[in-house]
Design a protein around this motif. Structure first.
Motif, short mmCIF file in Angstrom:
data_model
loop_
_atom_site.label_atom_id
_atom_site.label_comp_id
_atom_site.label_asym_id
_atom_site.label_seq_id
_atom_site.Cartn_x
_atom_site.Cartn_y
_atom_site.Cartn_z
N LEU A 296 0.85 -1.19 0.14
CA LEU A 296 -0.12 0.05 -0.03
C LEU A 296 0.95 1.22 -0.04
O LEU A 296 0.54 2.23 -0.72
N THR A 297 1.77 1.19 0.84
CA THR A 297 2.75 2.49 1.02
C THR A 297 3.57 2.85 -0.54
O THR A 297 3.32 3.87 -1.01
N ILE A 298 3.97 2.05 -1.13
CA ILE A 298 4.78 1.76 -2.38
C ILE A 298 3.83 2.26 -3.71
O ILE A 298 4.07 3.16 -4.47
N LEU A 299 2.50 1.85 -3.71
CA LEU A 299 1.48 2.15 -4.37
C LEU A 299 1.15 3.34 -4.21
O LEU A 299 0.91 4.22 -5.24
N THR A 300 1.13 3.97 -3.08
CA THR A 300 0.87 5.35 -2.75
C THR A 300 1.72 6.21 -3.27
O THR A 300 1.83 7.35 -3.83
N ARG A 301 3.27 5.92 -3.29
CA ARG A 301 4.10 6.49 -3.71
C ARG A 301 3.98 6.78 -5.13
O ARG A 301 4.30 7.71 -5.80
N ALA A 302 3.67 5.73 -5.96
CA ALA A 302 3.53 5.69 -7.57
C ALA A 302 2.28 6.84 -7.77
O ALA A 302 2.56 7.57 -8.73
N PHE A 303 1.29 6.64 -7.05
CA PHE A 303 0.21 7.52 -7.30
C PHE A 303 0.61 8.89 -7.07
O PHE A 303 0.35 9.98 -8.17
#
Length: 376
Positions: A296-303
């Protein structure tokens, strides 16, 4: 340079000490259940309690068979397991970010020596430096510490309480000036916890002075461009939740209904979309050792890197590619429905702190320092 003071903010801590035996017979820390919250009179009292109650009392089979703690407190709330969201909430003290007081009363550092291009920092070196700075501290080696790669956690008293963004700025200084860039930057988010000392390991403490928070903050902007780089990443990757504007709500709803994917462009192999360094964090389980929270953290970074320009379909595509790095661990454990809910939650992240907040102003000051250094 004087960053030590005798002034000390009373430490408050929440302790995670319930270890349960699962159906597979494996003993694991219950990471949501707070077993005790204590408002300590001072750091000496905290250190005495920590030494007695946080070290794990028996041989461990894996990292998650441990105790844990957070240097903050929580309000009572209801909890249900993610696997059964329809269950009647169980009322009590739970490690849920939305019920945190969002204020920490101790500074903590995690020396992981993950940067292979920098000299390793040893336990002895860290202890010597903290003593030279006149800073009280508790040091202990982590479960994965080895003689070849020292992994050490430090806890220090502070002159005043901090929010997590301020703690991150204090981390920047310690990372650059004390630990040679070998500290873990991914542990300063609301609700993050640290594992306590393992059964086998070293513990050390020294009791003299506290971190003068404001003295350290005054030194942060003078750090090198390289030392301030984590601040740039954080300003772009860590966003606080707030009420969205009508325009943002419309954009979010449209994105949630959009299953399209720009194939060949939106992929973890495209550095314009995905920072390759994030794969290191992915495999290191950078968010408290949790696969799902790390994803979830890394997906948020990409977003955030996309400036909120990814569709629901594209977030799901990236999520699938990242989970494939673990052999689809999250898909098997949590199921497609839960992962889809995580992707939708990412779409609610937008720009963030009120312009008048001290934390926002401090972040802007650091970003301005970065810009000046790039122009010079």
């Amino acid at each position: 340079m004087n960053i030590s003071t005798k002034a000390e903010y009373p430490p408050c801590a929440s302790y995670l000490r319930e270890v349960y035996t699962g159906r597979d017979g494996v003993r694991t820390l219950h990471q949501a259940k707070i077993t005790e919250m204590i408002a300590h009179q001072n750091f000496v009292a905290f250190a005495a309690d920590f030494r007695v109650n946080e070290a794990y009392p028996q041989a461990q089979t894996h990292k998650q068979e441990s105790f844990g703690f957070l240097p903050t407190v929580f309000e009572e709330s209801g909890w249900v397991p993610r696997s059964d969201p329809g269950r009647t909430p169980l009322w009590g003290l739970w490690r849920r970010a939305e019920h945190s007081v969002r204020e920490i009363t101790l500074m903590y550092l995690d020396l992981d020596n993950a940067a292979a291009d920098r000299p390793f920092v040893t336990l002895d070196e860290m202890e010597t430096t903290l003593k030279a700075l006149g800073l009280s501290h508790i040091l202990y080696t982590s479960f994965s510490h080895t003689s070849e790669r020292h992994k050490v956690r430090a806890i220090l008293p502070v002159s005043r309480s901090l929010d997590y963004d301020t703690a991150f700025l204090v981390f920047l200084w310690f990372n650059a000036m004390v630990c040679g860039g070998q500290l873990d930057e991914a542990i300063y988010d609301d609700g993050d916890f640290l594992y306590g000392p393992p059964f086998v390991g070293q513990q050390r403490q020294w009791l003299d002075g506290s971190v003068d928070v404001d003295a350290v903050l005054a030194l942060v902007e003078d750090l090198s461009d390289e030392s301030l780089e984590p601040a740039r990443r954080r300003c772009g990757a860590v966003q606080s939740r707030r009420e969205l504007t009508p325009t943002e709500i419309a954009e979010m709803r449209a994105a949630m209904q959009d299953d399209t994917v720009r194939h060949g462009e939106v992929t973890i192999t495209n550095p314009a979309v995905f920072n390759p360094d994030w794969l290191v964090d992915l495999h290191a389980l950078c968010n408290a050792g949790s696969h799902r929270q790390t994803l979830l953290t890394i997906l948020t970074r990409a977003f955030v890197k996309s400036e909120h320009g990814l569709t629901f379909g594209e977030l799901r595509h990236l999520q699938n590619e990242l989970d494939a790095e673990w052999g689809f661990y999250c898909r098997v454990k949590y199921g497609d429905r839960e992962l889809a809910a995580d992707a939708r939650s990412v779409l609610t992240v937008r720009s963030t702190k009120p312009l008048s907040s001290p934390t926002y102003q401090r972040q802007q000051s650091v970003k301005a320092a970065l810009a000046r250094k790039r122009r010079s």
